[in-house]
Design a protein around this motif. Structure first.
Motif, PDB file in Angstrom:
ATOM      1  N   VAL A 116      52.764  15.045 -13.749  1.00 22.32           N
ATOM      2  CA  VAL A 116      51.763  14.033 -14.100  1.00 22.32           C
ATOM      3  C   VAL A 116      51.818  12.831 -13.155  1.00 22.32           C
ATOM      4  CG1 VAL A 116      51.750  14.690 -16.517  1.00 22.32           C
ATOM      5  CG2 VAL A 116      53.354  12.949 -15.743  1.00 22.32           C
ATOM      6  N   ASN A 117      52.467  13.006 -12.013  1.00 18.51           N
ATOM      7  CA  ASN A 117      52.566  11.919 -11.053  1.00 18.51           C
ATOM      8  C   ASN A 117      51.196  11.617 -10.469  1.00 18.51           C
ATOM      9  OD1 ASN A 117      53.183  10.113  -9.097  1.00 18.51           O
ATOM     10  ND2 ASN A 117      54.728  11.376  -8.066  1.00 18.51           N
ATOM     11  N   PRO A 118      50.611  10.440 -10.771  1.00 21.30           N
ATOM     12  CA  PRO A 118      49.257  10.142 -10.294  1.00 21.30           C
ATOM     13  C   PRO A 118      49.187   9.937  -8.793  1.00 21.30           C
ATOM     14  CG  PRO A 118      50.215   8.209 -11.319  1.00 21.30           C
ATOM     15  CD  PRO A 118      51.193   9.332 -11.542  1.00 21.30           C
ATOM     16  N   HIS A 119      50.338   9.853  -8.107  1.00 26.03           N
ATOM     17  CA  HIS A 119      50.347   9.627  -6.669  1.00 26.03           C
ATOM     18  C   HIS A 119      50.275  10.935  -5.889  1.00 26.03           C
ATOM     19  CE1 HIS A 119      52.783   5.769  -7.809  1.00 26.03           C
ATOM     20  NE2 HIS A 119      51.530   5.725  -8.218  1.00 26.03           N
ATOM     21  N   SER A 120      50.458  12.068  -6.542  1.00 30.53           N
ATOM     22  CA  SER A 120      50.399  13.357  -5.873  1.00 30.53           C
ATOM     23  C   SER A 120      48.956  13.815  -5.749  1.00 30.53           C
ATOM     24  CB  SER A 120      51.229  14.392  -6.643  1.00 30.53           C
ATOM     25  OG  SER A 120      52.576  13.968  -6.753  1.00 30.53           O
ATOM     26  N   LEU A 121      48.627  14.434  -4.622  1.00 30.26           N
ATOM     27  CA  LEU A 121      47.275  14.892  -4.357  1.00 30.26           C
ATOM     28  C   LEU A 121      47.230  16.416  -4.300  1.00 30.26           C
ATOM     29  CD1 LEU A 121      46.264  12.354  -1.550  1.00 30.26           C
ATOM     30  CD2 LEU A 121      45.995  12.119  -4.027  1.00 30.26           C
ATOM     31  N   ASP A 122      46.093  16.975  -4.671  1.00 33.59           N
ATOM     32  CA  ASP A 122      45.935  18.423  -4.600  1.00 33.59           C
ATOM     33  C   ASP A 122      45.447  18.828  -3.221  1.00 33.59           C
ATOM     34  OD1 ASP A 122      43.254  17.759  -4.495  1.00 33.59           O
ATOM     35  OD2 ASP A 122      42.834  18.335  -6.566  1.00 33.59           O
ATOM     36  N   GLU A 123      45.087  20.114  -3.062  1.00 28.81           N
ATOM     37  CA  GLU A 123      44.689  20.616  -1.747  1.00 28.81           C
ATOM     38  C   GLU A 123      43.367  20.027  -1.257  1.00 28.81           C
ATOM     39  OE1 GLU A 123      43.120  23.249  -4.981  1.00 28.81           O
ATOM     40  OE2 GLU A 123      45.056  22.338  -4.451  1.00 28.81           O
ATOM     41  N   ARG A 124      42.601  19.397  -2.144  1.00 30.10           N
ATOM     42  CA  ARG A 124      41.331  18.790  -1.744  1.00 30.10           C
ATOM     43  C   ARG A 124      41.443  17.270  -1.563  1.00 30.10           C
ATOM     44  NH1 ARG A 124      36.486  21.551  -5.187  1.00 30.10           N
ATOM     45  NH2 ARG A 124      35.318  20.295  -3.668  1.00 30.10           N
ATOM     46  N   GLY A 125      42.669  16.769  -1.636  1.00 36.37           N
ATOM     47  CA  GLY A 125      42.908  15.360  -1.390  1.00 36.37           C
ATOM     48  C   GLY A 125      42.629  14.449  -2.566  1.00 36.37           C
ATOM     49  N   LEU A 126      42.509  15.013  -3.784  1.00 38.55           N
ATOM     50  CA  LEU A 126      42.275  14.219  -4.988  1.00 38.55           C
ATOM     51  C   LEU A 126      43.508  14.257  -5.881  1.00 38.55           C
ATOM     52  CD1 LEU A 126      38.587  15.272  -5.739  1.00 38.55           C
ATOM     53  CD2 LEU A 126      39.403  13.149  -4.695  1.00 38.55           C
ATOM     54  N   LEU A 128      46.333  14.920  -8.481  1.00 39.09           N
ATOM     55  CA  LEU A 128      46.681  16.087  -9.294  1.00 39.09           C
ATOM     56  C   LEU A 128      46.434  15.810 -10.773  1.00 39.09           C
ATOM     57  CD1 LEU A 128      50.047  17.357  -7.740  1.00 39.09           C
ATOM     58  CD2 LEU A 128      47.894  18.617  -7.849  1.00 39.09           C
ATOM     59  N   GLY A 129      46.129  16.866 -11.509  1.00 39.11           N
ATOM     60  CA  GLY A 129      45.924  16.736 -12.941  1.00 39.11           C
ATOM     61  C   GLY A 129      44.479  16.654 -13.348  1.00 39.11           C
ATOM     62  N   GLY A 130      43.552  16.548 -12.375  1.00 43.59           N
ATOM     63  CA  GLY A 130      42.130  16.490 -12.674  1.00 43.59           C
ATOM     64  C   GLY A 130      41.522  17.885 -12.808  1.00 43.59           C
ATOM     65  N   GLU A 131      40.241  17.916 -13.103  1.00 45.86           N
ATOM     66  CA  GLU A 131      39.540  19.192 -13.322  1.00 45.86           C
ATOM     67  C   GLU A 131      38.235  19.205 -12.527  1.00 45.86           C
ATOM     68  OE1 GLU A 131      38.400  21.829 -17.218  1.00 45.86           O
ATOM     69  OE2 GLU A 131      37.786  19.725 -17.223  1.00 45.86           O
ATOM     70  N   GLN A 163      47.186   3.573  -6.286  1.00 47.19           N
ATOM     71  CA  GLN A 163      47.142   4.777  -5.458  1.00 47.19           C
ATOM     72  C   GLN A 163      46.045   5.724  -5.909  1.00 47.19           C
ATOM     73  OE1 GLN A 163      49.795   3.425  -6.788  1.00 47.19           O
ATOM     74  NE2 GLN A 163      51.246   2.983  -5.136  1.00 47.19           N
ATOM     75  N   PHE A 164      45.818   5.799  -7.224  1.00 46.12           N
ATOM     76  CA  PHE A 164      44.767   6.673  -7.743  1.00 46.12           C
ATOM     77  C   PHE A 164      43.400   6.221  -7.237  1.00 46.12           C
ATOM     78  CE2 PHE A 164      41.450   7.500 -10.854  1.00 46.12           C
ATOM     79  CZ  PHE A 164      41.592   8.868 -11.086  1.00 46.12           C
ATOM     80  N   VAL A 165      43.115   4.933  -7.335  1.00 46.63           N
ATOM     81  CA  VAL A 165      41.823   4.412  -6.897  1.00 46.63           C
ATOM     82  C   VAL A 165      41.661   4.579  -5.393  1.00 46.63           C
ATOM     83  CG1 VAL A 165      40.377   2.348  -6.763  1.00 46.63           C
ATOM     84  CG2 VAL A 165      41.727   2.797  -8.818  1.00 46.63           C
ATOM     85  N   GLU A 166      42.714   4.319  -4.637  1.00 47.97           N
ATOM     86  CA  GLU A 166      42.631   4.437  -3.184  1.00 47.97           C
ATOM     87  C   GLU A 166      42.380   5.880  -2.741  1.00 47.97           C
ATOM     88  OE1 GLU A 166      42.782   2.009  -0.637  1.00 47.97           O
ATOM     89  OE2 GLU A 166      42.306   0.829  -2.425  1.00 47.97           O
ATOM     90  N   SER A 167      42.913   6.842  -3.457  1.00 48.24           N
ATOM     91  CA  SER A 167      42.731   8.246  -3.076  1.00 48.24           C
ATOM     92  C   SER A 167      41.278   8.696  -3.226  1.00 48.24           C
ATOM     93  CB  SER A 167      43.645   9.143  -3.914  1.00 48.24           C
ATOM     94  OG  SER A 167      43.261   9.113  -5.287  1.00 48.24           O
ATOM     95  N   LEU A 168      40.513   8.032  -4.095  1.00 48.59           N
ATOM     96  CA  LEU A 168      39.102   8.390  -4.272  1.00 48.59           C
ATOM     97  C   LEU A 168      38.219   7.787  -3.193  1.00 48.59           C
ATOM     98  CD1 LEU A 168      38.691   8.011  -8.150  1.00 48.59           C
ATOM     99  CD2 LEU A 168      39.184  10.072  -6.820  1.00 48.59           C
ATOM    100  N   LYS A 169      38.734   6.790  -2.478  1.00 43.63           N
ATOM    101  CA  LYS A 169      38.003   6.135  -1.392  1.00 43.63           C
ATOM    102  C   LYS A 169      36.666   5.579  -1.899  1.00 43.63           C
ATOM    103  CE  LYS A 169      40.348   9.116   1.926  1.00 43.63           C
ATOM    104  NZ  LYS A 169      40.217  10.128   3.004  1.00 43.63           N
ATOM    105  N   ALA A 225      36.797  15.577 -12.670  1.00 51.00           N
ATOM    106  CA  ALA A 225      37.094  14.789 -13.870  1.00 51.00           C
ATOM    107  C   ALA A 225      38.576  14.416 -13.873  1.00 51.00           C
ATOM    108  CB  ALA A 225      36.755  15.586 -15.131  1.00 51.00           C
ATOM    109  N   PRO A 226      38.913  13.123 -13.777  1.00 50.60           N
ATOM    110  CA  PRO A 226      40.326  12.713 -13.798  1.00 50.60           C
ATOM    111  C   PRO A 226      41.005  13.125 -15.096  1.00 50.60           C
ATOM    112  CG  PRO A 226      38.915  10.910 -13.092  1.00 50.60           C
ATOM    113  CD  PRO A 226      38.010  11.979 -13.619  1.00 50.60           C
TER     114      PRO A 226
END
Length: 372
Positions: A116-126, A128-131, A163-169, A225-226
């Motif tokens: 549930v680490n909100p700083h980790s990103l998935d393969e699409r750069g968003l 982790l944990g979203g849908e 970090q979550f907000v910054e990752s969405l650009k 969806a976050p």
């Protein structure tokens, strides 16, 4: 219920009488007299070395109760140390301190943190944990308003990490959804992020508006969806009572001086420094719908108040004779213009609007006197 076996009076005498006469001759437990044994001790397992006993309280299975006054015992005190009785306190402390439910839970809890680490990103750069999901739209109007993640940082994404907000650009975030629109019926949620339209990447809100207006129907939209553990969506709007046409910074003296308004922080253009006031939620929906057409002329009335450089003067309660319960209110003092008072009949109703204003003011204060 299991009942302890009964004992005859002669059996009780056999157990109790010797214990009542025996003291601890070597005082290794720092007690003067050992407590009398209970009848139930006859059926309990005996621990001759006392490792299951409490550190300072002898039990029925302790060595003191196991020997009678006529037992032949050595006179040497070292005998008890050789038998290990000097280790009773140490052993008890080790056994109770090394394995506890608390230590087990603390280990298991930390093992879930990477998931549930909100700083980790998935393969699409968003994050982790979203849908990811897709919808198909056939109507001319989607019925949603988009803002960038930075614009809703103090409103919808108030609980999200930096970090979550910054990752969405600059990706477009759904900041409003019209009741009964295609967006609502398709399951698009407030705070969801638009990724592409018919496989066309949507990097920002301007591109979203352009592509959505030019793409022929039907069209396919993909959203992100976050997760609930990344961000809790906070809507900064609600039905309130307001007062904005008086110089006094106090609350109105009568309840009739308040005006009902649907208050929104950071409205159609996503400006967090503006308070918008509509006559009702229905007129707010109309304004959003009309704002998606060109030119942006609204058929409903809306009042706008710039709160750049403002401060919250006070927050409290006021009780009116014709009201059953007190009203909760707060006062905003602006650099230019009259004070604004906003109230509601409960703290829960007032909280979304108050949090939106207080969040913006706190952030702008850290930034300094700059244009939002």
């Amino acid at each position: 219920l299991a009942l302890a076996p009964t004992m005859s009076s002669s059996q009780e005498a056999a157990v109790v009488t010797p214990q009542a006469q025996v003291a601890n001759p070597f005082d290794i437990f720092a007690t003067a007299v050992a407590p009398a044994a209970q009848p139930v001790a006859q059926n309990a397992p005996v621990d001759p070395f006392g490792f299951g006993a409490a550190p300072h309280t002898p039990t029925q299975g302790s060595p003191v109760s196991a020997h009678s006054p006529t037992s032949s015992l050595p006179e040497d005190d070292d005998f008890w140390a050789q038998m290990g009785f000097g280790q009773i306190d140490h052993a008890a402390n080790v056994s109770t301190g090394s394995i506890t439910p608390t230590s087990d839970l603390s280990v298991s809890d930390t093992s879930f943190e990477p998931e549930v680490n909100p700083h980790s990103l998935d393969e699409r750069g968003l994050p982790l944990g979203g849908e990811y999901y897709k919808i198909r739209v056939t109507t001319p109007l989607l019925g949603a308003i988009f803002s960038s993640a930075g614009e809703v940082r103090n409103t919808l994404y108030k609980t999200a990490s930096f970090q979550f907000v910054e990752s969405l650009k600059n990706r477009p975030v759904v900041s409003f959804r019209i009741d009964g629109s295609a967006a609502e019926t398709s399951g698009v949620g407030i705070g969801d992020v638009l990724l592409n339209v018919n496989n066309i990447c949507i990097p920002d809100t301007d591109t979203a508006v352009k592509v959505l207006s030019e793409t022929p129907r039907p069209m396919t939209l993909e959203f992100y969806a976050p997760g609930d553990r990344q961000v809790h969506i906070c809507k900064t709007e609600g039905q309130c009572m307001v007062k904005y046409d008086a110089r006094e910074s106090m609350h109105p003296r009568t309840s009739r001086e308040w005006k009902p308004k649907y208050v929104v922080i950071g409205d159609l253009l996503g400006k967090p420094n503006v308070i918008y006031m509509y006559r009702s939620k229905a007129e707010y929906d109309i304004a959003v719908r009309e704002a998606q057409t060109s030119p942006r002329t609204l058929s409903v009335k809306v009042k706008q108040f710039d709160i750049t450089g403002a401060r919250i003067l006070k927050r409290g309660q006021v009780r009116y004779p014709n009201q059953c319960s007190p009203w909760y209110y707060f006062v905003i003092v602006r650099e230019f213009g009259l004070p604004i008072k906003i109230s509601a009949e409960s703290e829960e109703e007032l909280a979304p609007v108050y949090d939106g204003i207080a969040g913006y003011l706190a952030k702008s204060k850290k930034r300094g006197p700059s244009t939002p």
